[in-house]
Design a protein around this motif. Structure first.
Motif, PDB file in Angstrom:
ATOM      1  N   THR A  54      -9.935   6.088  55.506  1.00  0.00           N
ATOM      2  CA  THR A  54      -8.942   6.390  54.674  1.00  0.00           C
ATOM      3  C   THR A  54      -8.699   4.884  54.205  1.00  0.00           C
ATOM      4  O   THR A  54      -9.007   3.936  54.775  1.00  0.00           O
ATOM      5  N   PHE A  55      -7.545   4.790  53.081  1.00  0.00           N
ATOM      6  CA  PHE A  55      -7.097   3.558  52.564  1.00  0.00           C
ATOM      7  C   PHE A  55      -5.579   3.656  52.870  1.00  0.00           C
ATOM      8  O   PHE A  55      -4.933   4.601  52.032  1.00  0.00           O
ATOM      9  N   LEU A  56      -4.731   2.658  53.416  1.00  0.00           N
ATOM     10  CA  LEU A  56      -3.383   2.711  53.577  1.00  0.00           C
ATOM     11  C   LEU A  56      -2.918   1.930  52.510  1.00  0.00           C
ATOM     12  O   LEU A  56      -2.915   0.585  52.539  1.00  0.00           O
ATOM     13  N   ALA A  62      -8.543   2.159  56.969  1.00  0.00           N
ATOM     14  CA  ALA A  62      -8.405   2.867  58.323  1.00  0.00           C
ATOM     15  C   ALA A  62      -8.924   3.930  58.493  1.00  0.00           C
ATOM     16  O   ALA A  62     -10.134   4.305  57.559  1.00  0.00           O
ATOM     17  N   TYR A  63      -8.822   4.644  59.446  1.00  0.00           N
ATOM     18  CA  TYR A  63      -9.464   6.090  59.878  1.00  0.00           C
ATOM     19  C   TYR A  63      -8.490   6.961  60.364  1.00  0.00           C
ATOM     20  O   TYR A  63      -7.492   6.727  61.002  1.00  0.00           O
ATOM     21  N   VAL A 122      -3.611   7.776  62.914  1.00  0.00           N
ATOM     22  CA  VAL A 122      -4.174   6.985  61.803  1.00  0.00           C
ATOM     23  C   VAL A 122      -4.246   5.384  62.449  1.00  0.00           C
ATOM     24  O   VAL A 122      -3.267   4.822  63.012  1.00  0.00           O
ATOM     25  N   ALA A 123      -5.813   5.041  62.433  1.00  0.00           N
ATOM     26  CA  ALA A 123      -5.999   3.960  62.996  1.00  0.00           C
ATOM     27  C   ALA A 123      -6.292   2.820  61.933  1.00  0.00           C
ATOM     28  O   ALA A 123      -7.409   2.900  61.487  1.00  0.00           O
ATOM     29  N   PRO A 124      -5.270   1.632  61.923  1.00  0.00           N
ATOM     30  CA  PRO A 124      -5.795   0.872  60.981  1.00  0.00           C
ATOM     31  C   PRO A 124      -6.764  -0.150  61.496  1.00  0.00           C
ATOM     32  O   PRO A 124      -7.114  -0.131  62.600  1.00  0.00           O
TER      33      PRO A 124
END
Length: 210
Positions: A82-84, A165-166, A197-199
């Motif tokens: 994903t993208f924060l 991120a994931y 949510v892991a950056p």
């Protein structure tokens, strides 16, 4: 008088049949009652091993005569990139020729590893080995980072600055071992589901069609 004699054997036969029925019912009932116990014993016998590599912690209460080992296992069930987004800009080109847009970051924002179940440090160690080595406990976006993009004639582009991120779904399994040697006579006592949510360490701009 003669009719009374045949009646006795018939009555005796019925009593004998009832007696045999009660015995048979008792045997069936005993078998039914013993089946769950046998199943439980088999389940306990099968559940005597734990995953390898667990970090066992000893717990002891001598005054109560209690002593056992406990350990937790983190299992990653799924992970999706994903993208924060820390900030977003858009550029429209109303001309008949291609234009160039420049995006420059102006927001500083920190993204940290979130934990809904378990210990963040243990989860972090699991994520770096099973999802991505780029995962970190915390990442901060910086200001002054620029990126350029082409904007088609009469078109529009969107620039997003942020952190890769994931999204992760994971489980925390708890095990106990009642033995002098950790891992023996072991059973899983609980299992909990968690999300995070892991950056990662990667920050930057991404450009999307408007």
């Amino acid at each position: 008088m003669m009719t009374d004699h045949p009646a006795r054997p018939r009555g005796g036969s019925r009593r004998s049949m009832r007696r045999r029925s009660r015995i048979a019912a008792g045997v069936v009932l005993a078998a039914l009652m013993s089946t769950p116990a046998m199943g439980t014993a088999a389940a306990r016998a099968a559940d005597t091993s734990c995953p390898s590599g667990l970090n066992w912690v000893h717990h002891s209460w001598p005054e109560w005569g209690l002593s056992y080992w406990a350990a937790e296992e983190y299992v990653v069930n799924s992970s999706q990139p994903t993208f924060l987004v820390a900030e977003e800009r858009s550029v429209s080109n109303n001309t008949d020729t291609v234009a160039t847009a420049t995006f420059t970051s102006s927001v500083s924002r920190t993204y940290s590893l979130t934990v809904t179940v378990g210990v963040s440090l243990t989860l972090f160690e699991k994520l770096t080995t099973s999802v991505s080595a780029s995962i970190t406990t915390s990442t901060t976006t910086t200001t002054g980072v620029s990126a350029g993009a082409s904007v088609p004639a009469h078109g529009r582009v969107v620039g997003q600055y942020g952190v890769e991120a994931y999204n992760v779904n994971y489980s925390v399994n708890t095990y106990e071992s009642y033995s002098s040697t950790p891992g023996e006579n072991c059973s899983r006592t609980s299992s909990s589901q968690g999300t995070t949510v892991a950056p990662t360490v990667y920050t930057g701009w991404r450009v999307l069609p408007g």
